[in-house]
Scaffold this motif. Sequence first.
Motif, short mmCIF file in Angstrom:
data_model
loop_
_atom_site.label_atom_id
_atom_site.label_comp_id
_atom_site.label_asym_id
_atom_site.label_seq_id
_atom_site.Cartn_x
_atom_site.Cartn_y
_atom_site.Cartn_z
N ALA A 50 0.82 -1.21 0.00
CA ALA A 50 0.00 0.00 0.00
C ALA A 50 0.86 1.26 0.00
CB ALA A 50 -0.93 0.00 1.22
N SER A 51 1.94 1.26 0.77
CA SER A 51 2.81 2.44 0.85
C SER A 51 3.41 2.77 -0.51
CB SER A 51 3.91 2.21 1.88
OG SER A 51 3.39 2.05 3.17
N PHE A 52 3.97 1.76 -1.17
CA PHE A 52 4.64 2.04 -2.44
C PHE A 52 3.64 2.21 -3.59
CE2 PHE A 52 8.24 0.68 0.01
CZ PHE A 52 9.25 1.48 -0.49
N PHE A 53 2.47 1.60 -3.47
CA PHE A 53 1.44 1.83 -4.48
C PHE A 53 0.96 3.28 -4.43
CE2 PHE A 53 -3.09 2.07 -5.60
CZ PHE A 53 -3.03 1.65 -6.93
N ILE A 54 0.76 3.80 -3.21
CA ILE A 54 0.34 5.19 -3.07
C ILE A 54 1.45 6.13 -3.54
CG2 ILE A 54 -0.24 6.99 -1.40
CD1 ILE A 54 -2.54 5.10 -2.02
N MET A 55 2.69 5.81 -3.24
CA MET A 55 3.80 6.63 -3.75
C MET A 55 3.80 6.67 -5.27
SD MET A 55 7.02 5.62 -1.29
CE MET A 55 8.16 6.65 -2.21
N PHE A 56 3.57 5.51 -5.88
CA PHE A 56 3.53 5.43 -7.34
C PHE A 56 2.39 6.27 -7.90
CE2 PHE A 56 1.90 3.40 -11.21
CZ PHE A 56 3.03 3.39 -12.00
N LYS A 57 1.22 6.22 -7.25
CA LYS A 57 0.06 6.97 -7.72
C LYS A 57 0.23 8.47 -7.51
CE LYS A 57 -3.39 5.69 -9.03
NZ LYS A 57 -3.86 5.56 -10.43
N LEU A 58 0.92 8.84 -6.43
CA LEU A 58 1.08 10.27 -6.14
C LEU A 58 2.01 10.94 -7.14
CD1 LEU A 58 1.40 10.34 -2.23
CD2 LEU A 58 -0.58 10.95 -3.62
N ASP A 59 3.17 10.38 -7.31
CA ASP A 59 4.16 11.02 -8.18
C ASP A 59 5.27 10.01 -8.47
OD1 ASP A 59 6.03 12.56 -9.51
OD2 ASP A 59 5.75 14.30 -8.23
N VAL A 60 5.26 9.46 -9.68
CA VAL A 60 6.24 8.44 -10.05
C VAL A 60 7.66 9.00 -10.00
CG1 VAL A 60 7.01 6.87 -11.86
CG2 VAL A 60 4.57 7.25 -11.51
N LEU A 61 7.85 10.23 -10.49
CA LEU A 61 9.19 10.82 -10.51
C LEU A 61 9.71 11.04 -9.09
CD1 LEU A 61 8.89 13.40 -13.44
CD2 LEU A 61 9.98 11.14 -13.45
N SER A 62 8.83 11.51 -8.20
CA SER A 62 9.24 11.71 -6.81
C SER A 62 9.57 10.38 -6.15
CB SER A 62 8.13 12.43 -6.02
OG SER A 62 7.93 13.72 -6.52
N MET A 63 8.80 9.36 -6.47
CA MET A 63 9.07 8.03 -5.93
C MET A 63 10.44 7.53 -6.39
SD MET A 63 6.97 4.50 -6.62
CE MET A 63 7.68 2.90 -6.21
N ILE A 64 10.69 7.65 -7.69
CA ILE A 64 11.99 7.22 -8.22
C ILE A 64 13.12 8.03 -7.60
CG2 ILE A 64 13.40 7.07 -10.30
CD1 ILE A 64 10.81 6.55 -11.87
N GLY A 65 12.88 9.35 -7.48
CA GLY A 65 13.89 10.22 -6.88
C GLY A 65 14.20 9.85 -5.44
N SER A 66 13.16 9.55 -4.65
CA SER A 66 13.38 9.18 -3.25
C SER A 66 14.12 7.86 -3.14
CB SER A 66 12.03 9.09 -2.52
OG SER A 66 11.22 8.06 -3.06
N LEU A 67 13.80 6.91 -4.03
CA LEU A 67 14.49 5.61 -4.00
C LEU A 67 15.95 5.75 -4.44
CD1 LEU A 67 11.71 3.23 -5.39
CD2 LEU A 67 12.45 3.54 -3.02
N ILE A 68 16.20 6.66 -5.39
CA ILE A 68 17.58 6.91 -5.80
C ILE A 68 18.39 7.50 -4.64
CG2 ILE A 68 19.04 8.37 -7.27
CD1 ILE A 68 16.97 8.00 -9.49
N ILE A 69 17.78 8.45 -3.93
CA ILE A 69 18.44 9.05 -2.76
C ILE A 69 18.73 7.99 -1.72
CG2 ILE A 69 18.12 10.64 -0.83
CD1 ILE A 69 16.51 12.43 -2.74
#
Length: 486
Positions: free
Chosen positions: A394-413
């Motif tokens: 649920a956490s990562f699904f919501i992250m994906f739905k909110l903003d894919v680029l921000s999700m990718i950016g946070s995972l890169i960080i």
Amino acid sequence: MSEKAKKFGAFAGVFTPSILTILGVIMYMRLGWVTGAAGLWGTIAIIVVAHIISITTGLSISSIATDKKIEAGGIYYILSRSLGLPMGGSIGITLFVGTALSIALYIVGFTESFLAIEFIQEYTGITEISVNSIRLIGTIVLLLLVIIAFISTDMALKTQFFILGAILLSIISVVVGLIINYQPTNEPQEVIKPFHDFSFEQVFAIFFPAVTGFTAGVAMSGDLKDPTKDIPKGTLLSISVGLVVYVGLAILFYYLVDQSVLLNDYNFLMALAWLPALVVAGIWGATLSSALGGILGGPRIIQAVAQDKIVPKILGKGYGINKEPRNALIFTFFIAEIGILIGDLNIIAGVVTMFYLTAYGFINLAFALEKWASTDFRPTFNISIWTGVIGFVASFFIMFKLDVLSMIGSLIILGIIYHFISRQKLRLEIGDVWNSVRASILRKLLTQLSKKSLTERNWRPNILLFSGGTSLRPYLIEFGRTLVGD
């Protein structure tokens, strides 16, 4: 006779800081807007989805807390002792930044309310709420709260009991005021359809920080009398109370307040409440106590990270009998000040949402892995492994739905921080869950392999070879490799 460190129970140490953060700036300053933008069922859906994440995470934390002794650092301590220092440290640093920025979120919300009062405008000469005025007042408020926390954690926690009383009175004033001031009209009202101007994801991102407050209590783990009992009790009670309050207020707002007011006036509660002064006290108390909760919890997270030698050890230094993290507190001040300089509550809320969702996802993963793979994981608070799986997904699904680029950016960080910590080759004597995970996977594969008959194409010989060493009879080693096919 030596002085003993002051310790707190479930109510004072976990429930109170958690519920004061949950019933904070979003409830007073944005829940009405969320209801106006999303409609009743949309708002309830947002509240429920957000609480699915917070409840599963709260349950996962509670289960881990009853298996291991939780020391200073709260969620960071849980993750680092489960997932190892590299992963736990990277998430801990992320969680610290999210906590520090949430301080700015609450202070900006307080400042918006503070500057909306006519008397304050006349006294200060600030006639409009601008980014610069928010920065000025917000910085002053942040300094005052840091000074309170710098003097004494005990004093800071004691002030929260008075604030809790103010919040309860303000909620009563809001409910009574909405009921007695409600005037039904037969005139047709222009109704804006739910999510007409804002998507579900946009509204959710602004609301989600409302349910992250339970981490304020978990972060106080090092100051609790019995973390294994206090954390589950205080955490789950605060989440449950927050859910009831948010759903109840959303229903009242929807039926008793015009949609145009909800959408266009962030401070409508002060106009509609039974006793506006109580609402002002509640707003100020909730926002300031939420900020104070972050100021108490954030430094303790980064202090624990520093004590594990992941960040400079100066941040891990403790002062006095209670090992107050004063150096870490000063560092937290600077991070929070960056958020205040942004000056926009909605932007800060979106950033905080991403940081917390990342941390919550990995908390649930840590529980699921411990439950599945660790032979020594025997919590007294026993829940299904699916709780952690649902929370993680649920956490990562919501992250994906909110903003894919921000999700990718946070995972890169996270990946960069993980790589940096891994290079330091830091290890814990107690180990981590990953060896158990590898062993469980291998055992599962071997069990499945033993149940199936080998076919000719899959057969491979197992050779027991006495060669005397690779230097004495290298041709035998080479012959064996040829037969096996390596």
